[in-house]
Design a protein around this motif. Structure first.
Motif, PDB file in Angstrom:
ATOM      1  N   ALA A   1       0.816  -1.215   0.000  1.00  0.00           N
ATOM      2  CA  ALA A   1       0.000   0.000   0.000  1.00  0.00           C
ATOM      3  C   ALA A   1       0.849   1.265   0.000  1.00  0.00           C
ATOM      4  O   ALA A   1       0.556   2.229  -0.723  1.00  0.00           O
ATOM      5  CB  ALA A   1      -0.946  -0.012   1.193  1.00  0.00           C
ATOM      6  N   TYR A   2       1.911   1.288   0.809  1.00  0.00           N
ATOM      7  CA  TYR A   2       2.708   2.513   0.934  1.00  0.00           C
ATOM      8  C   TYR A   2       3.301   2.929  -0.409  1.00  0.00           C
ATOM      9  O   TYR A   2       3.252   4.107  -0.783  1.00  0.00           O
ATOM     10  CB  TYR A   2       3.819   2.319   1.963  1.00  0.00           C
ATOM     11  N   ALA A   3       3.880   1.959  -1.145  1.00  0.00           N
ATOM     12  CA  ALA A   3       4.496   2.283  -2.433  1.00  0.00           C
ATOM     13  C   ALA A   3       3.460   2.828  -3.413  1.00  0.00           C
ATOM     14  O   ALA A   3       3.713   3.807  -4.130  1.00  0.00           O
ATOM     15  CB  ALA A   3       5.179   1.049  -3.009  1.00  0.00           C
ATOM     16  N   SER A   4       2.269   2.219  -3.449  1.00  0.00           N
ATOM     17  CA  SER A   4       1.235   2.664  -4.383  1.00  0.00           C
ATOM     18  C   SER A   4       0.724   4.058  -4.034  1.00  0.00           C
ATOM     19  O   SER A   4       0.587   4.923  -4.907  1.00  0.00           O
ATOM     20  CB  SER A   4       0.069   1.670  -4.388  1.00  0.00           C
ATOM     21  N   VAL A   5       0.453   4.275  -2.758  1.00  0.00           N
ATOM     22  CA  VAL A   5      -0.038   5.592  -2.328  1.00  0.00           C
ATOM     23  C   VAL A   5       1.024   6.658  -2.571  1.00  0.00           C
ATOM     24  O   VAL A   5       0.717   7.779  -3.014  1.00  0.00           O
ATOM     25  CB  VAL A   5      -0.449   5.558  -0.841  1.00  0.00           C
ATOM     26  N   SER A   6       2.291   6.314  -2.328  1.00  0.00           N
ATOM     27  CA  SER A   6       3.381   7.271  -2.565  1.00  0.00           C
ATOM     28  C   SER A   6       3.467   7.645  -4.037  1.00  0.00           C
ATOM     29  O   SER A   6       3.663   8.815  -4.389  1.00  0.00           O
ATOM     30  CB  SER A   6       4.711   6.678  -2.097  1.00  0.00           C
ATOM     31  N   GLN A   7       3.329   6.644  -4.921  1.00  0.00           N
ATOM     32  CA  GLN A   7       3.373   6.930  -6.360  1.00  0.00           C
ATOM     33  C   GLN A   7       2.227   7.840  -6.783  1.00  0.00           C
ATOM     34  O   GLN A   7       2.419   8.752  -7.605  1.00  0.00           O
ATOM     35  CB  GLN A   7       3.336   5.632  -7.151  1.00  0.00           C
ATOM     36  N   VAL A   8       1.045   7.604  -6.241  1.00  0.00           N
ATOM     37  CA  VAL A   8      -0.102   8.468  -6.572  1.00  0.00           C
ATOM     38  C   VAL A   8       0.162   9.886  -6.093  1.00  0.00           C
ATOM     39  O   VAL A   8      -0.101  10.862  -6.817  1.00  0.00           O
ATOM     40  CB  VAL A   8      -1.395   7.916  -5.941  1.00  0.00           C
ATOM     41  N   TRP A   9       0.690  10.028  -4.898  1.00  0.00           N
ATOM     42  CA  TRP A   9       0.936  11.356  -4.324  1.00  0.00           C
ATOM     43  C   TRP A   9       1.993  12.113  -5.131  1.00  0.00           C
ATOM     44  O   TRP A   9       1.822  13.301  -5.439  1.00  0.00           O
ATOM     45  CB  TRP A   9       1.362  11.217  -2.864  1.00  0.00           C
ATOM     46  N   ILE A  10       3.072  11.420  -5.490  1.00  0.00           N
ATOM     47  CA  ILE A  10       4.123  12.062  -6.288  1.00  0.00           C
ATOM     48  C   ILE A  10       3.579  12.480  -7.656  1.00  0.00           C
ATOM     49  O   ILE A  10       3.833  13.592  -8.135  1.00  0.00           O
ATOM     50  CB  ILE A  10       5.325  11.112  -6.448  1.00  0.00           C
ATOM     51  N   ALA A  11       2.826  11.580  -8.293  1.00  0.00           N
ATOM     52  CA  ALA A  11       2.255  11.894  -9.609  1.00  0.00           C
ATOM     53  C   ALA A  11       1.291  13.069  -9.522  1.00  0.00           C
ATOM     54  O   ALA A  11       1.287  13.953 -10.393  1.00  0.00           O
ATOM     55  CB  ALA A  11       1.543  10.668 -10.177  1.00  0.00           C
ATOM     56  N   LEU A  12       0.471  13.099  -8.473  1.00  0.00           N
ATOM     57  CA  LEU A  12      -0.494  14.176  -8.311  1.00  0.00           C
ATOM     58  C   LEU A  12       0.212  15.516  -8.151  1.00  0.00           C
ATOM     59  O   LEU A  12      -0.187  16.525  -8.759  1.00  0.00           O
ATOM     60  CB  LEU A  12      -1.389  13.895  -7.098  1.00  0.00           C
ATOM     61  N   LYS A  13       1.275  15.551  -7.349  1.00  0.00           N
ATOM     62  CA  LYS A  13       2.013  16.798  -7.150  1.00  0.00           C
ATOM     63  C   LYS A  13       2.627  17.285  -8.458  1.00  0.00           C
ATOM     64  O   LYS A  13       2.619  18.485  -8.748  1.00  0.00           O
ATOM     65  CB  LYS A  13       3.110  16.599  -6.097  1.00  0.00           C
ATOM     66  N   GLN A  14       3.133  16.344  -9.264  1.00  0.00           N
ATOM     67  CA  GLN A  14       3.735  16.742 -10.535  1.00  0.00           C
ATOM     68  C   GLN A  14       2.679  17.232 -11.517  1.00  0.00           C
ATOM     69  O   GLN A  14       2.905  18.213 -12.242  1.00  0.00           O
ATOM     70  CB  GLN A  14       4.523  15.578 -11.119  1.00  0.00           C
ATOM     71  N   LEU A  15       1.534  16.580 -11.551  1.00  0.00           N
ATOM     72  CA  LEU A  15       0.458  17.006 -12.453  1.00  0.00           C
ATOM     73  C   LEU A  15      -0.113  18.359 -12.044  1.00  0.00           C
ATOM     74  O   LEU A  15      -0.616  19.111 -12.888  1.00  0.00           O
ATOM     75  CB  LEU A  15      -0.654  15.952 -12.477  1.00  0.00           C
ATOM     76  N   LEU A  16      -0.048  18.673 -10.752  1.00  0.00           N
ATOM     77  CA  LEU A  16      -0.537  19.964 -10.256  1.00  0.00           C
ATOM     78  C   LEU A  16       0.541  21.039 -10.285  1.00  0.00           C
ATOM     79  O   LEU A  16       0.345  22.139  -9.753  1.00  0.00           O
ATOM     80  CB  LEU A  16      -1.072  19.801  -8.831  1.00  0.00           C
TER      81      LEU A  16
END
Length: 351
Positions: free
Chosen positions: A214-229
């Motif tokens: 879970a941690y790796a997946s949530v971290s990837q989503v968070w990093i991607a979201l920050k970059q897209l924003l």
């Protein structure tokens, strides 16, 4: 914004090697995820194990997304154009985030299914075959992660390959936990006092595997979201770039005796995927600033770009000059539009 094909201090040959290695790494992910995914689903049918099915389904998702990732890898290497004026690099965090969201969605479904299985008395599975799969999958995933790490060029940070390496390591951890748990089960089933609990082991392993990944997946989503924003990178990186830029400006302007004319330097940084865009706004005192030609300004731009590239080879740097700090400093868009209108009126410029 400058094109992402701006050559840096490492040269075009370095990027060519990086691109070839990236294509090799992503192609390996496509083939290996398909092979281990098919093996996992086949073993899940034979063992009736949801833990093995979860592992196999993870890899099928990786396979589908790896095909898309190969396409994106080719796209981000293209120059910007009329339809994508800032390049295609934003597709990288989009793909990585989508991949992680799919894994999170599958994980939630797996947890719900496991809770239902526990409530209904658990599952009886063939632990012998599951142990063999767990060992093969663990060795397979670790080997692929090692090969990808060797292929990934250390002079470039590659968001796509880094995400794949993380996925393979997480997958190895999940497969390894399945393998170890089934080994323990093989021992415990010889003790009568534990036999009644064995049907609950498989759904418990599924829940544990989901929590582990879970941690790796949530971290990837968070990093991607920050970059897209368009969130700026970490403060340490921003401070490092600021120091490099200011030192380069001082050194270059000292050569033309203009260093004292700089009144402010504003830097904006975003990092979508592998590339980093750095916008430098230099505010100068117009009365004291003595530059003879556009070529002199371009020399300053080149000095700043080269200095940043020396430490951050994936950076694209734009440098602009102004005599009014209001053009450069952060300002809400409505305030900026009002400022432009006022300036146009004062200078009698039609608008």
């Amino acid at each position: 914004m400058a094109s992402i094909h701006h050559p840096n201090c490492h040269g075009e040959k370095s990027y060519a090697v990086f691109s070839r290695n990236e294509q090799k790494a992503l192609s390996i992910t496509v083939v290996c995820s398909l092979v281990i995914g098919i093996l996992g689903i086949a073993m899940a049918i034979l063992t009736d194990s949801q833990a093995v099915l979860l592992d196999g389904t993870f890899n099928i998702i990786y396979f589908v997304m790896a095909l898309i990732t190969l396409k994106v890898s080719w796209m981000v290497a293209r120059a910007d154009d009329d339809t994508h004026p800032f390049g295609y690099t934003w597709y990288e965090p989009l793909v990585n985030g989508t991949k992680a969201l799919l894994i999170i969605g599958l994980s939630i479904m797996a947890i719900v299914s496991s809770i239902q299985a526990i409530a209904n008395g658990g599952r009886n599975i063939d632990y012998g075959i599951a142990v063999i799969y767990g060992l093969v999958a663990t060795v397979w995933c670790l080997s692929v992660a090692l090969v990808l790490r060797c292929l990934c060029n250390s002079t470039h940070e590659n968001a796509l390959v880094k995400a794949d390496i993380t996925n393979w390591l997480v997958n190895a951890a999940v497969s390894g936990s399945v393998f170890c748990a089934f080994i323990v089960i093989g021992v415990l089933k010889h003790f009568e006092c534990w036999v009644e609990l064995l049907p609950y082991v498989d759904p418990v392993i599924v829940i544990a595997a989901v929590i582990l990944s879970a941690y790796a997946s949530v971290s990837q989503v968070w990093i991607a979201l920050k970059q897209l924003l368009n969130r700026a990178p970490a403060r340490a990186m921003r401070d490092a770039i600021k120091n490099i830029v200011e030192a380069a400006i001082r050194q270059k302007l000292n050569d033309t005796h203009n260093a004292h004319t700089v009144t402010a330097v504003h830097i904006r940084i975003i990092r979508p995927g592998r590339w980093m865009y750095v916008c430098v706004y230099i505010t100068v005192s117009v009365a004291d600033f003595h530059i003879c030609s556009i070529s002199d300004l371009d020399n300053i731009r080149l000095a700043v770009h080269t200095a940043v590239n020396h430490t951050f080879p994936n950076a694209v740097v734009d440098t602009a000059f102004t005599g009014d700090d209001r053009w450069a400093k952060p300002m809400p868009i409505p305030d900026l539009l009002n400022f432009v209108q006022q300036e146009a009126l004062e200078r009698k410029i039609p608008h």
